[in-house]
Design an enzyme around this catalytic site. Structure first.
Site, PDB file in Angstrom:
ATOM      1  N   CYS A  33      18.519  10.059  47.133  1.00 57.76           N
ATOM      2  CA  CYS A  33      18.764  10.365  45.707  1.00 57.76           C
ATOM      3  C   CYS A  33      19.398  11.734  45.536  1.00 57.76           C
ATOM      4  CB  CYS A  33      17.477  10.280  44.882  1.00 57.76           C
ATOM      5  SG  CYS A  33      16.668   8.698  44.992  1.00 57.76           S
ATOM      6  N   GLN A  82       9.631  19.299  45.263  1.00 55.36           N
ATOM      7  CA  GLN A  82       9.542  19.492  46.720  1.00 55.36           C
ATOM      8  C   GLN A  82       8.897  20.805  47.117  1.00 55.36           C
ATOM      9  OE1 GLN A  82       9.992  17.293  49.001  1.00 55.36           O
ATOM     10  NE2 GLN A  82      11.070  15.730  47.858  1.00 55.36           N
ATOM     11  N   ASP A 125      12.676  22.613  39.137  1.00 50.12           N
ATOM     12  CA  ASP A 125      12.205  21.337  39.676  1.00 50.12           C
ATOM     13  C   ASP A 125      11.374  21.654  40.918  1.00 50.12           C
ATOM     14  OD1 ASP A 125      11.830  19.016  41.084  1.00 50.12           O
ATOM     15  OD2 ASP A 125      13.898  18.294  40.897  1.00 50.12           O
ATOM     16  N   HIS A 169      18.360  16.713  43.272  1.00 53.49           N
ATOM     17  CA  HIS A 169      17.981  15.295  43.242  1.00 53.49           C
ATOM     18  C   HIS A 169      18.664  14.667  42.018  1.00 53.49           C
ATOM     19  CE1 HIS A 169      15.252  11.832  42.622  1.00 53.49           C
ATOM     20  NE2 HIS A 169      14.872  11.996  43.880  1.00 53.49           N
ATOM     21  N   LYS A 173       3.567  13.737  45.333  1.00 51.03           N
ATOM     22  CA  LYS A 173       4.090  14.585  46.430  1.00 51.03           C
ATOM     23  C   LYS A 173       3.123  15.702  46.791  1.00 51.03           C
ATOM     24  CE  LYS A 173       8.848  13.648  45.304  1.00 51.03           C
ATOM     25  NZ  LYS A 173       9.603  12.727  46.167  1.00 51.03           N
TER      26      LYS A 173
END
Ligand code: PMP
Length: 405
Positions: free
Chosen positions: A365, A204, A201, A124, A227
């Site tokens: 993104c 997700q 990260d 991202h 999220k």
């Protein structure tokens, strides 16, 4: 069959029960943001309705309650990530702010001219731009792990990039534009063989895959509340305590100090050192409620259910004429990114919206990730545990009725 009762889960999410353009809403934009269970909505509104105070524990009764609720949220995040201590959890606005903090604080203190920062092709922008800013300011260089045609990191090429010059590796756990699940455990192991810390990260992965920072041996891990079925405006950074303690503050202000004179400030320890100003207290409370909700269902059960649903959906997509799936990794979570021959992505998204089906079209993104596949846009449908085969069927049916020119 679902390892939990999907229909009863769905009843917990008020926003799922509405008509959009004359059709029942089918929410397949979960990679962008997720809907909130009633318990999160209640926790947030109850905070404002009953407790609302700034967090100075000693001031008065409501302040003590608010402080306890805020710190309770932090303890929920600690449990969610299996962090060793609540002090390893910094509340921030979200993934973007957390990566910026690490790049600015850890990066400025530890990375200099000629040093290298490793990211992957399928990040991202939030895991690219902060490192670029750091590289521009320090004279460091960004090195990029390539991916194969399925959208999987090429591990040997990652190994070849690591060297004595590498100062940090920052990779996504699940790629937001492709759905690839990266082998973060192996990525971390190899980096550690070079003495290099790794930032994961988890924006997700956190809604789909059980996380355990100790078992992964992650140095930093970041995610966003919105999220994982929590509020917007709140997220967290986990950092190993010895790293956080050694890092300089990045923003200055109230809440983060022991003492201030005009010649000198003594900072608190982590996490307060990184939480200047009044935080999103209600957000932290709501995030705590979201984590409790997820725990009540269980991430392992969620992962198993979604795995089946994703296979079912991808099998269906294979029958849509002219559809090209972008990102066909053997290990995927949630995300189906695609283009359809002869169709504008935006027109596909509008057609789906006309049928009550929410997907995203655009670059997500993650322009470098999409460009690796020769496009700079796609349509992205992304699943959560409250989606059903009926949702997927409605989505596939609508794709089969796209006007063809
Ligand atoms: N990284 C990944 C992999 C993401 O999917 C996202 C959200 N789209 C982000 C970072 C940024 O998260 P936020 O906008 O919540 O800060």
């Amino acid at each position: 069959a679902a390892p939990f009762d999907v229909e009863s889960v769905r009843r917990d999410f008020p926003a799922l029960h509405q008509s959009v353009n004359g059709h029942p809403l089918v929410w397949l934009d979960n990679a962008a943001t997720t809907h909130k269970p009633q318990s999160v909505i209640d926790a947030t509104s109850e905070f404002y309705g009953r407790h609302n105070s700034n967090i100075h524990r000693a001031a008065h009764t409501l302040a003590a309650r608010s402080t306890d609720l805020f710190e309770g949220g932090r303890e929920s995040v600690r449990r969610f990530l299996n962090a060793p201590s609540k002090d390893d959890i910094v509340f921030l606005r979200g993934t973007t702010e957390a990566i910026n903090l690490v790049a600015a604080s850890y990066g400025r203190a530890n990375i200099g001219p000629g040093d290298e920062i490793i990211v992957s092709t399928i990040e991202h922008h939030a895991n690219i731009v902060p490192w670029q800013l750091l590289a521009q300011a320090t004279g460091a260089t960004i090195r990029v792990i390539p991916v194969n045609d399925r959208g999987e990191l090429i591990f040997e090429q990652y190994a070849a990039l690591l060297s004595g010059r590498t100062k940090i590796v920052s990779v996504t756990h699940v790629a937001n534009a492709l759905g690839t699940v990266n082998p973060v455990r192996e990525i971390i192991q190899l980096a550690h063989a070079y003495g290099v810390p790794v930032l994961v990260d988890a924006a997700q992965s956190s809604p789909h895959i059980p996380l355990d920072v100790q078992s992964l041996d992650a140095d930093f891990l970041v995610f966003s509340g919105h999220k994982v079925f929590g509020p917007t405006g709140i997220g967290a950074l986990y950092g190993k305590s010895h790293l956080l303690e050694a890092m300089p503050p990045w923003q200055g202000g109230g809440h983060m100090i022991e003492d201030v004179t005009f010649s000198k400030t003594v900072y608190k320890g982590a996490p307060e050192k990184f939480e200047a100003g009044t935080p999103d207290i209600a957000g932290a409370v709501g995030l705590g409620a979201a984590i409790e909700y997820l725990e009540s269902i269980g991430l392992p059960a969620i992962a198993a259910y979604e795995h089946d649903l994703l296979e079912y959906a991808q099998a269906g997509l294979a029958d849509v004429k002219g559809l090209r799936l972008i990102g066909t990794a053997r290990e995927k979570a949630s995300v189906m990114s695609f283009v359809i021959e002869g169709q504008e992505n935006e027109a596909v998204a509008h057609h789906l919206d006309a049928h009550g089906i929410a997907v995203r079209s655009g670059h997500h993104c993650a322009l470098p990730a999409l460009r690796r596949f020769g496009v700079d846009q796609s349509v992205r449908a992304s699943l959560a545990f409250y989606n059903t085969r009926a949702d997927v069927d409605a989505f596939l049916r609508a794709l089969h009725t796209l006007p063809r020119h």
